[in-house]
Design an enzyme around this catalytic site. Structure first.
Site, mmCIF file in Angstrom:
data_model
loop_
_atom_site.group_PDB
_atom_site.id
_atom_site.type_symbol
_atom_site.label_atom_id
_atom_site.label_comp_id
_atom_site.label_asym_id
_atom_site.label_seq_id
_atom_site.Cartn_x
_atom_site.Cartn_y
_atom_site.Cartn_z
ATOM 1 N N GLU A 71 -3.386 8.316 -5.867
ATOM 2 C CA GLU A 71 -3.010 8.343 -7.004
ATOM 3 C C GLU A 71 -3.938 8.713 -7.630
ATOM 4 O OE1 GLU A 71 -3.349 3.246 -6.847
ATOM 5 O OE2 GLU A 71 -1.310 3.773 -5.738
ATOM 6 N N HIS A 129 -0.301 1.182 -9.735
ATOM 7 C CA HIS A 129 -0.913 0.736 -9.204
ATOM 8 C C HIS A 129 -1.690 -1.086 -10.157
ATOM 9 C CE1 HIS A 129 -3.599 -0.173 -5.320
ATOM 10 N NE2 HIS A 129 -2.991 -1.110 -5.626
ATOM 11 N N ARG A 137 0.677 -1.040 0.181
ATOM 12 C CA ARG A 137 -0.256 0.128 0.194
ATOM 13 C C ARG A 137 1.087 1.220 -0.168
ATOM 14 N NH1 ARG A 137 -3.412 -2.357 -1.405
ATOM 15 N NH2 ARG A 137 -5.906 -2.785 -1.299
#
Length: 335
Positions: A262, A281, A233
């Site tokens: 993000e 990601h 994370r």
């Protein structure tokens, strides 16, 4: 937990509906919704499928969950839905543990090889039309610390061991004789062990204890020749401290698939820093992953309808599925 006779299922999905939902639609009243309509969809719903697993909309709509018994999220990480209201409720939380393990392990092996074999610089030289011979590193025998000993961390450990690397783990409890890691260090004492390792891979779940665990002190403890990989994370890392450590030469490089913010802001220095590999990601997103996520949910949905124990039940105090609990392997075999 037994489903009601005519269950109502809310599905948080935005504009992209999950594929292959026909069998579920035959067995339940399905309400597809985006974030704006989530509260209306939750009113009277018995279950919630958070297909849009990056959404942070569930806490704001929770007041409408007047009948909810089960929430399933289409990811291994549960931090977007693990807020006080859910923790304190009787709602069962399940996740999609097991889907992304091998894909993320392959990603980690790939970036390790990219660093060791200097692939990024080779590509730059190729584009410049420059013939420049260099020597590269071996990965066999290099020391790796995988911080996070859940299924993804174990898949990473097995893959890196198969490539000849020496892998240890870091988790809540220190122990020896672990089948995948051999030695597991206590993550609370992380800085004590970091100087031993050539590669440090972050894959821990995001909890109050792990948030910001990779800070200035952690990076200062690493070898200047070490590389840092984050596939866990973004909030595990204090990004400003990582940037400062890279700029000061405290690290030899970083491969980052997740970020505190993000998309990564355009002004971030990480975009142009040498020896930094970035991806948006996507380390676990193999071709067909969306259908696989629906398969996992569908397997649990069938168990819910039959009153059978659910797979991948998250311990809401810990924030993840305990290792000793039944995992999600059953969905792949139809068991």
């Amino acid at each position: 937990m037994i489903a009601p006779e005519n269950p109502v299922l809310a599905v948080l999905c935005g504009a992209d509906h999950p594929p292959d939902m026909a069998a579920i639609e035959d067995a339940a009243v399905v309400r597809y919704t985006d974030e704006r309509g989530l509260a209306d969809a939750l009113a009277g719903a018995d279950a919630l499928f958070v297909y849009d697993f990056l959404s942070g909309a569930v806490p704001g709509a929770w007041h409408a969950a007047d009948r909810l018994k089960w929430l399933h999220i289409a990811s291994a990480g549960v931090d977007p839905v693990l807020f006080p209201g859910l923790r304190e409720s009787d709602v069962v939380l399940t996740n999609s543990r097991g889907v992304f393990d091998d894909a993320i392990a392959e990603y980690v092996l790939g970036v390790v090889l990219s660093f060791a074999k200097d692939f990024a610089r080779s590509l730059d030289l190729q584009r410049a039309g420059t013939w420049k011979h260099r020597e590269t590193e071996r990965i066999a025998g290099r020391e790796v610390l995988v911080v996070g000993t859940g299924p993804i961390g174990r898949a990473i450990a097995r893959m890196l061991r198969a490539a000849g690397m020496r892998v240890s783990g870091a988790g809540r409890r220190a122990r020896v004789g672990d089948p995948d890691f051999g030695v597991v260090h206590e993550s609370a004492a992380l800085t004590r062990y970091l100087p031993e390792f050539d590669y440090v891979v972050a894959v821990a779940p995001l909890t109050d204890q792990t948030k910001g665990m990779f800070d200035a002190a952690a990076f200062a403890a690493m070898k200047p020749s070490a590389r840092f990989v984050n596939v866990g994370r973004g909030e595990l890392v204090v990004t400003s401290d990582l940037i400062a450590a890279l700029q000061a030469g405290e690290l030899a490089g970083a491969a980052l698939d997740v970020f505190e913010t993000e998309p990564l802001p355009a002004e971030s220095p990480l975009w142009t820093m040498p020896d930094v590999l970035l991806s948006p990601h996507m380390s676990g997103d193999f071709i067909g992953w969306r259908r696989t996520l629906v398969e996992v949910f569908a397997g649990n949905f069938r168990r819910w309808l039959a009153g059978e124990p659910l797979w991948n039940v998250v311990d809401k105090r810990l924030g993840y599925v305990p290792s000793e609990s039944q995992g999600g392997a059953g969905w792949a075999t139809g068991n």
